[in-house]
Design an enzyme around this catalytic site. Structure first.
Site, PDB file in Angstrom:
ATOM      1  N   HIS A 120      45.143  36.469  40.305  1.00 15.33           N
ATOM      2  CA  HIS A 120      44.969  37.664  41.403  1.00 15.33           C
ATOM      3  C   HIS A 120      45.629  37.118  42.578  1.00 15.33           C
ATOM      4  CE1 HIS A 120      42.432  39.516  44.445  1.00 15.33           C
ATOM      5  NE2 HIS A 120      42.163  40.468  43.568  1.00 15.33           N
ATOM      6  N   ASP A 200      38.967  30.178  39.592  1.00 13.46           N
ATOM      7  CA  ASP A 200      38.603  31.361  40.128  1.00 13.46           C
ATOM      8  C   ASP A 200      37.646  32.127  39.141  1.00 13.46           C
ATOM      9  OD1 ASP A 200      38.342  33.894  40.996  1.00 13.46           O
ATOM     10  OD2 ASP A 200      40.558  34.464  41.144  1.00 13.46           O
ATOM     11  N   GLN A 203      35.676  36.750  37.928  1.00 14.63           N
ATOM     12  CA  GLN A 203      35.321  37.801  36.843  1.00 14.63           C
ATOM     13  C   GLN A 203      34.497  37.261  35.951  1.00 14.63           C
ATOM     14  OE1 GLN A 203      35.985  40.784  36.523  1.00 14.63           O
ATOM     15  NE2 GLN A 203      37.412  41.028  38.364  1.00 14.63           N
ATOM     16  N   LYS A 226      30.605  41.245  42.679  1.00 14.40           N
ATOM     17  CA  LYS A 226      30.492  41.313  41.222  1.00 14.40           C
ATOM     18  C   LYS A 226      29.635  41.018  40.345  1.00 14.40           C
ATOM     19  CE  LYS A 226      35.704  40.727  41.978  1.00 14.40           C
ATOM     20  NZ  LYS A 226      36.325  42.100  41.937  1.00 14.40           N
ATOM     21  N   CYS A 386      45.875  44.006  41.982  1.00 16.13           N
ATOM     22  CA  CYS A 386      46.167  42.698  42.579  1.00 16.13           C
ATOM     23  C   CYS A 386      46.558  41.734  41.581  1.00 16.13           C
ATOM     24  CB  CYS A 386      44.765  42.155  43.218  1.00 16.13           C
ATOM     25  SG  CYS A 386      44.202  43.250  44.633  1.00 16.13           S
TER      26      CYS A 386
HETATM   27  C1  LIG Z   1      40.045  37.369  39.282  1.00 19.84           C
HETATM   28  C2  LIG Z   1      40.077  37.622  40.693  1.00 19.84           C
HETATM   29  N1  LIG Z   1      39.939  36.901  41.555  1.00 19.84           N
HETATM   30  C3  LIG Z   1      39.769  37.140  42.803  1.00 19.84           C
HETATM   31  C4  LIG Z   1      39.455  38.468  43.298  1.00 19.84           C
HETATM   32  C5  LIG Z   1      38.796  38.760  44.578  1.00 19.84           C
HETATM   33  O1  LIG Z   1      37.734  39.171  44.658  1.00 19.84           O
HETATM   34  P1  LIG Z   1      37.383  39.941  46.080  1.00 19.84           P
HETATM   35  O2  LIG Z   1      38.022  41.205  46.368  1.00 19.84           O
HETATM   36  O3  LIG Z   1      35.728  40.066  46.120  1.00 19.84           O
HETATM   37  O4  LIG Z   1      37.295  38.766  47.371  1.00 19.84           O
HETATM   38  C6  LIG Z   1      39.123  39.538  42.117  1.00 19.84           C
HETATM   39  C7  LIG Z   1      38.710  40.745  42.466  1.00 19.84           C
HETATM   40  O5  LIG Z   1      39.090  41.735  41.785  1.00 19.84           O
HETATM   41  C8  LIG Z   1      39.422  39.167  40.887  1.00 19.84           C
HETATM   42  O6  LIG Z   1      39.385  39.679  39.792  1.00 19.84           O
END
Ligand SMILES: Cc1ncc(COP(=O)(O)O)c(C=O)c1O
Length: 429
Positions: A120, A200, A203, A226, A386
């Site tokens: 991401h 990370d 998800q 999430k 993203c």
């Molecule tokens: C794999 C992953 N990492 C990081 C993020 C960033 O999350 P946030 O927008 O809640 O900071 C997302 C958001 O969709 C994501 O899917």
């Protein structure tokens, strides 16, 4: 069983434009169960006060609730202690915290940070920003044609560069491919050269067991919104041995125990890293959402039951497009590798933000398809999610994405896929 869980989510009973409301944008954010919504109301109607400061009942109570929420998160991911949990606003803030603390402390010119091609943007751009100050190399574990990560490439990199590899930061479940990476193996390789490891879990936190001991990461981030909790809440996990030595990113109230004109002393962990008044209500409700999910997982019989349920729905979804040429799934076809996310292209159409990809000149504008899904009550996502470098690698323009939550059922999938078929037929005519 899952139908009872679904009933706990009031928003799913609504209709949209007079049509059935089908929510398939769970990778972006999840809906909230009534108990989590009620917890918010209760906090703001009866319990609101600042924490760690007031000697009065409400403040003492809010402080206890805040600390309990840290305990809930610690126990959910099998951390040793609440001291290893720092509350932040979301995964993005968590990753930026780690980049700007560990990144700054560990990296020198010429060092290597390893991420992957399916990250991401929050795990890409945050490192790129730090590169403006420290001249380290950012290396990407390649995504192979079968859409798994090239672990041999990592072994080779580590063999050639040894302890120059300082940090390895990878995504657990891709928000585009839905694939779960073998992070246990990746972190084992990273640890062979003592690299600092970051997961990370944005998800994965709501889709499978996330156990920091089994995974073997030094740090982890996730977002509260999430995991059926509130926006503006999230957490970092980091091993105590690292947090004890780490210099905070932000200074101010709450993170100190003593200040004079000559200096200051740190507060205890984890408050040393929570400068200023945090989102107290959000954090407390995050604790409730985590407790809700923990109980729900136990009640259904464990994570495997939830994974089977979601993978069953993914199989059902993909089956709806058997033999349909225009449906191009962007993800592994082996459903046992897929967790909750189905991204796809519709051959012959391009969507918002499309760059120069294959066949762009002969493609039609897909916005009508998106609009038809919208007015039919289907919530989904379109774009690069993203994860633009991943789309670029496979020369794929923006994709559409259906992503599942614990409450989705076959009826949702049947409805959404039928609407999509109708939308494409209209677009073609
Ligand atoms: C794999 C992953 N990492 C990081 C993020 C960033 O999350 P946030 O927008 O809640 O900071 C997302 C958001 O969709 C994501 O899917």
């Amino acid at each position: 069983m899952f139908e009872d869980i679904r009933k706990e989510f009031p928003i799913l009973k609504n209709s949209l434009f007079g049509k059935k409301f089908v929510y398939l944008d769970n990778a972006a954010t999840t809906q909230k169960p009534q108990s989590v919504i009620d917890r918010f109301t209760q906090y703001y109607s009866k319990e609101n006060a600042n924490i760690h400061r007031g000697p009065y009942e409400l403040s003492i109570n809010a402080t206890q609730l805040w600390e309990q929420a840290h305990e809930s998160v610690a126990s959910f991911i099998n951390a040793d202690s609440y001291k290893e949990i720092i509350f932040v606003r979301n995964s993005t803030e968590g990753l930026n915290f780690l980049v700007n603390t560990f990144g700054r402390e560990l990296l020198s010119d010429g060092d290597i940070v390893v991420i992957s091609e399916m990250e991401h943007h929050s795990n890409i751009v945050s490192w790129m920003l730090l590169q403006k100050q420290i001249n380290f190399k950012l290396k990407y574990i390649p995504v192979k044609d079968d859409l798994t990560l090239d672990i041999d490439w990592l072994k080779d990199l580590v063999k050639k560069n040894g302890k120059k590899v300082k940090i390895v930061s990878v995504v657990h479940i891709s928000n585009v491919l839905g694939i779960k990476n073998d992070v246990e193996e990746i972190f084992k390789i990273a640890k062979s050269v003592d690299a600092f490891t970051i997961l990370d879990a944005a998800q994965s936190i709501a889709r499978c067991e996330v156990n920091v001991k089994k995974i073997g990461c030094d740090a982890l981030v996730f977002s509260g919104h999430k995991v059926y909790g509130p926006t503006g809440s999230g957490a970092i996990y980091c091993k105590l041995e690292y947090l004890e030595k780490l210099t905070p990113w932000m200074g101010g109230g709450e993170m100190i125990s003593k200040v004079s004109k000559d200096g200051f002393e740190y507060n205890d962990l984890p408050w040393k890293f929570e400068a200023g008044t945090p989102d107290i209500g959000g954090g407390i409700v995050l604790g409730s959402a985590i407790e809700w999910l923990k109980n729900t997982v136990e009640n259904v019989g464990g994570w495997d039951v939830i994974i089977n349920h979601e993978q069953g729905l993914i199989g059902y979804l993909l089956n709806q497009f058997n033999g349909i040429e225009w449906f191009k799934h962007f993800g592994p076809n082996d459903i046992s590798l897929k967790y909750g996310v189905v991204a796809f292209n519709i051959e012959g159409f391009t969507f918002r933000g499309c760059k120069n990809v294959l066949n762009i000149e002969t493609s039609r504008d897909g916005n009508g398809i998106s609009e038809f899904l919208n007015i039919s009550g289907v919530a989904f996502r379109e774009g690069y999610h993203c994860a633009e470098p991943l789309h670029d690698k496979f020369c794929i323009g923006p994709t559409l994405r259906f992503s599942l939550g614990i409450y989705n059922n076959e009826e949702d999938i049947k409805y959404a896929t039928n609407i999509l078929k109708q939308a494409v037929l209209r677009g073609l005519s």
